[in-house]
Design a protein around this motif. Structure first.
Motif, mmCIF file in Angstrom:
data_model
loop_
_atom_site.group_PDB
_atom_site.id
_atom_site.type_symbol
_atom_site.label_atom_id
_atom_site.label_comp_id
_atom_site.label_asym_id
_atom_site.label_seq_id
_atom_site.Cartn_x
_atom_site.Cartn_y
_atom_site.Cartn_z
ATOM 1 N N SER A 92 -25.048 19.886 -8.609
ATOM 2 C CA SER A 92 -25.597 20.245 -8.562
ATOM 3 C C SER A 92 -24.649 22.119 -8.412
ATOM 4 O O SER A 92 -25.958 22.700 -8.270
ATOM 5 C CB SER A 92 -27.287 20.307 -9.112
ATOM 6 N N SER A 93 -24.043 22.142 -7.544
ATOM 7 C CA SER A 93 -23.593 23.251 -7.148
ATOM 8 C C SER A 93 -21.822 23.175 -7.521
ATOM 9 O O SER A 93 -20.541 22.424 -7.345
ATOM 10 C CB SER A 93 -24.363 23.860 -6.556
ATOM 11 N N TYR A 94 -20.929 24.428 -7.478
ATOM 12 C CA TYR A 94 -19.977 24.438 -7.614
ATOM 13 C C TYR A 94 -19.926 24.593 -5.637
ATOM 14 O O TYR A 94 -19.379 25.872 -4.805
ATOM 15 C CB TYR A 94 -19.279 25.864 -7.117
ATOM 16 N N ASN A 95 -20.045 23.267 -4.931
ATOM 17 C CA ASN A 95 -20.353 23.236 -3.524
ATOM 18 C C ASN A 95 -18.997 23.890 -2.194
ATOM 19 O O ASN A 95 -19.437 24.225 -1.684
ATOM 20 C CB ASN A 95 -20.601 21.668 -3.042
ATOM 21 N N LEU A 96 -17.967 23.551 -2.573
ATOM 22 C CA LEU A 96 -17.040 24.389 -1.777
ATOM 23 C C LEU A 96 -16.925 26.508 -1.812
ATOM 24 O O LEU A 96 -16.977 26.418 -0.823
ATOM 25 C CB LEU A 96 -15.335 24.219 -2.408
ATOM 26 N N ILE A 97 -17.495 26.575 -3.195
ATOM 27 C CA ILE A 97 -17.561 28.538 -2.497
ATOM 28 C C ILE A 97 -18.938 28.471 -2.058
ATOM 29 O O ILE A 97 -18.990 29.097 -1.170
ATOM 30 C CB ILE A 97 -17.908 28.990 -4.116
ATOM 31 N N LYS A 98 -19.969 27.305 -2.606
ATOM 32 C CA LYS A 98 -21.095 27.718 -1.896
ATOM 33 C C LYS A 98 -21.019 27.875 -0.430
ATOM 34 O O LYS A 98 -21.715 28.299 0.477
ATOM 35 C CB LYS A 98 -21.937 26.450 -2.667
ATOM 36 N N TRP A 99 -20.168 26.482 0.367
ATOM 37 C CA TRP A 99 -20.355 26.241 1.979
ATOM 38 C C TRP A 99 -19.205 27.309 2.419
ATOM 39 O O TRP A 99 -19.499 27.454 3.560
ATOM 40 C CB TRP A 99 -19.499 24.659 2.132
ATOM 41 N N LYS A 100 -18.251 27.687 1.794
ATOM 42 C CA LYS A 100 -17.500 28.855 2.343
ATOM 43 C C LYS A 100 -18.259 30.173 2.291
ATOM 44 O O LYS A 100 -18.023 31.024 3.558
ATOM 45 C CB LYS A 100 -16.097 28.801 1.171
ATOM 46 N N SER A 101 -19.329 30.632 1.699
ATOM 47 C CA SER A 101 -19.564 31.749 1.347
ATOM 48 C C SER A 101 -21.085 31.578 2.267
ATOM 49 O O SER A 101 -21.209 32.710 3.117
ATOM 50 C CB SER A 101 -20.434 31.773 0.041
ATOM 51 N N MET A 102 -21.767 29.937 2.867
ATOM 52 C CA MET A 102 -22.637 30.245 3.944
ATOM 53 C C MET A 102 -21.705 30.376 5.102
ATOM 54 O O MET A 102 -22.139 30.642 6.362
ATOM 55 C CB MET A 102 -23.117 28.612 3.897
ATOM 56 N N LYS A 103 -20.384 29.730 5.695
ATOM 57 C CA LYS A 103 -20.061 29.801 6.546
ATOM 58 C C LYS A 103 -19.688 31.806 6.438
ATOM 59 O O LYS A 103 -19.445 31.795 8.434
ATOM 60 C CB LYS A 103 -18.419 29.278 6.224
ATOM 61 N N LYS A 104 -19.369 31.911 6.030
ATOM 62 C CA LYS A 104 -18.334 33.621 6.136
ATOM 63 C C LYS A 104 -19.963 34.560 5.925
ATOM 64 O O LYS A 104 -20.454 35.631 6.355
ATOM 65 C CB LYS A 104 -17.824 34.597 4.591
ATOM 66 N N PHE A 105 -21.153 34.279 5.430
ATOM 67 C CA PHE A 105 -21.771 35.265 5.561
ATOM 68 C C PHE A 105 -23.215 34.676 5.064
ATOM 69 O O PHE A 105 -24.384 35.108 5.768
ATOM 70 C CB PHE A 105 -22.000 36.174 4.034
ATOM 71 N N GLY A 106 -23.809 33.322 5.707
ATOM 72 C CA GLY A 106 -25.147 32.949 5.928
ATOM 73 C C GLY A 106 -25.972 32.461 4.615
ATOM 74 O O GLY A 106 -26.253 32.050 5.187
ATOM 75 N N ALA A 107 -25.041 33.044 3.123
ATOM 76 C CA ALA A 107 -26.089 32.690 2.185
ATOM 77 C C ALA A 107 -24.798 32.762 1.277
ATOM 78 O O ALA A 107 -23.777 32.745 1.349
ATOM 79 C CB ALA A 107 -26.535 34.146 2.306
ATOM 80 N N SER A 108 -25.512 31.673 0.132
ATOM 81 C CA SER A 108 -23.965 32.111 -0.984
ATOM 82 C C SER A 108 -24.968 32.327 -2.562
ATOM 83 O O SER A 108 -26.516 32.809 -2.434
ATOM 84 C CB SER A 108 -24.680 30.377 -1.202
#
Length: 540
Positions: free
Chosen positions: A462-478
């Protein structure tokens, strides 16, 4: 003879089997001409899917796939798949309808300049403005689409031109004769052989050109004879069998272990059938210290991190065969053998896990156990693509298909449909995230209508996981990446397909085996655990 009749006869002359598309008012004459043709028209539910299908047909057969649309929104929908074929070097001919020539000089209903729009994503494209040029334009479109490096071309047929009569002298067909390539330059071969002999740790980087032209057997023989490790790009998986001791994995992520273990040690890179769009050379040659031999059908792209010492521009198979005969050194590399054993061991160790919810390697391990060497896995774009491209062993040429250069979501379903159409005797699995699957879900109806029995494995989180994962790596949040999904079981059934939901890890393999016995598409809804994504960089 009408111009539309002549166009269809020219397509028959090119041995076109299928045309994928959606008709429109401006293509009525063309459709009427096609109605009595031996060419099979495959009606899709979205033009993007039609273009992906033509892309896949070109990639799997080596001959241009054909897609069509009407003008305006039909053509813009087609464009995504055309761009995908352009960056992944798939031979394709796209045909679009257009308004009457008498109104394209002014503001007009649904009119946009399609030829101008297609300019940046085709090798060549043009408007048919008179019936007499059709035989030449069709032959040119196919000749350029199928010439190395292959790619899409485009023909626009205005509606009034389609209905015009053509003079009898212009209906002669131009035979589709393919030109033979010249043999490799002997001086370049000798220089390449000297570089290999002088190298202490050569590495082969095998790209899509090896797969595209079925040079995999010759590459395997060359690599094994000289004991040179082979790393493939994602598009090059299958260029050498994962069973070969020379195969040490694939390359497509920055900072992954493959660079540290192989490329950091290499003093010479044999880039065979490699295109820069597959994986940027700055990622594997960051300090510009690698000597490079370029072996491909075309000369290299200009890049600061990719300046070959020598270029062998010719048929890959013949180049490798002749180069092999010039070499005497046996590059017995225990390092390469150890890396290969590590590659296989890691895959089996993690794949056998029974944790729940399942992780991507467990699913890929199950798919690999079920599919024979020549069966086909198609990957959509997203986190699942990276797991498959790094983790899934490929044993035969052109049996792992993905969208890489353009990386377009929604790719897997229409591509898997064509794989089953071209190879009805093979098992076909489409692997997709929930986001990518829903981008072309409408063509599940096309697959059901055509009785294309295949499995569609959906990673459901239930998510666009690749963008979620990269966002978490870069900002700590999505943000803006979470959604809700339909009930995929009911969705499948509403289309006339079969829907199954995985409930325990141990059920996946028998569930997939059963799904592949059906003569309709089967969706397997897989609750997925992406918490180990960082392992992509560390494994294999």
């Amino acid at each position: 003879m009408k111009a539309s009749d002549l166009l269809v006869k020219c397509l028959e002359n090119e041995n076109v089997e299928y045309i994928f598309g959606i008709p429109g008012e401006e293509t009525l004459d063309f459709m009427e001409s096609l109605r009595t043709s031996k060419i099979q028209y495959v009606l899709t539910r979205h033009e993007q899917a039609a273009a992906f299908m033509a892309d896949a047909y070109g990639r799997l057969t080596g001959t241009a796939g054909v897609c069509m649309s009407t003008l305006g929104p039909g053509a813009t929908n087609l464009l995504t798949g055309v761009a995908d074929a352009y960056l992944d070097a798939s031979p394709m001919v796209a045909i679009t309808g257009q308004a009457d020539l008498k109104r394209i000089h002014k503001e007009s209903h649904q009119y946009i300049d399609i030829v101008d729009m297609c300019e940046s994503v085709t090798k060549w494209n043009g408007r048919i403005e008179t019936p007499e040029v059709i035989p030449e334009m069709v032959r040119k479109a196919f000749k350029l689409a199928e010439s190395e490096k292959p790619g899409p071309t485009h023909l626009e047929l205005p509606e009034n031109v389609a209905a015009m009569k053509t003079h009898e002298m212009y209906v002669a067909m131009i035979p589709p004769i393919r030109a033979r390539r010249s043999s490799p330059d002997r001086q370049s071969l000798r220089k390449a052989a000297d570089l290999i002999e002088a190298s202490s740790f050569p590495v082969i980087l095998a790209g899509h050109g090896v797969v595209r032209k079925a040079a995999n057997d010759q590459l395997r023989q060359f690599a094994e004879l000289l004991c040179i490790p082979v790393v493939t790009t994602f598009m090059g998986k299958g260029a050498v069998s994962a069973k070969s001791p020379s195969c040490v994995g694939s390359l497509g992520l920055s900072n992954d272990r493959q660079i540290a273990d192989v490329f950091s040690k290499a003093d010479l890179i044999l880039a065979v059938g490699y295109g820069l769009v597959e994986y940027a050379p700055k990622n594997w040659n960051p300090t510009i210290d690698k000597k490079i031999i370029h072996i491909d059908f075309t000369s290299s792209e200009v890049d600061l991190h990719y300046v070959p010492e020598v270029e062998i521009v010719s048929d890959i198979r013949e180049s490798l065969e002749l180069l092999e005969g010039m070499l005497s050194t046996n590059k017995k590399s225990q390092c390469a053998i150890d890396l290969h054993a590590d590659f296989i061991g890691e895959f089996e160790r993690i794949g056998r896990d029974t944790t729940w919810p399942v992780r991507p390697p467990q699913v890929l391990y199950g798919i690999r156990k079920v599919l024979a060497d020549s069966d086909i896995l198609v990957s959509d774009v997203g986190t699942g693509k990276f797991w498959a491209a790094k983790f899934y062993p490929v044993y035969d040429n052109n049996t792992f298909i993905l969208s890489n250069g353009f990386a377009s979501m929604g790719f897997s379903l229409p591509t898997a449909m064509v794989a089953k159409l071209v190879y009805p005797g093979r098992k076909v699995v489409a692997l997709s995230g929930d986001g990518g699957f829903l981008m072309n879900v409408q063509d599940l109806e096309t697959a059901v209508r055509m009785k294309l029995g295949m499995a569609i494995v959906i990673f459901n989180d239930s998510s666009y996981n690749l963008i979620k994962w990269k966002s978490m790596k870069k900002f700590g949040a999505s943000y803006g990446v979470d959604f809700t999904n339909p009930d995929f079981i009911k969705l499948a059934e509403s289309f006339g397909a079969v829907g199954l939901r995985l409930k325990t890890a141990g059920d996946f393999e028998p569930m997939l085996r059963e799904a592949l016995t059906r003569n309709v598409p089967v969706i397997i809804d897989v609750p997925i655990d992406y918490s180990d994504n960082e392992l992509i960089y560390k494994l294999l």
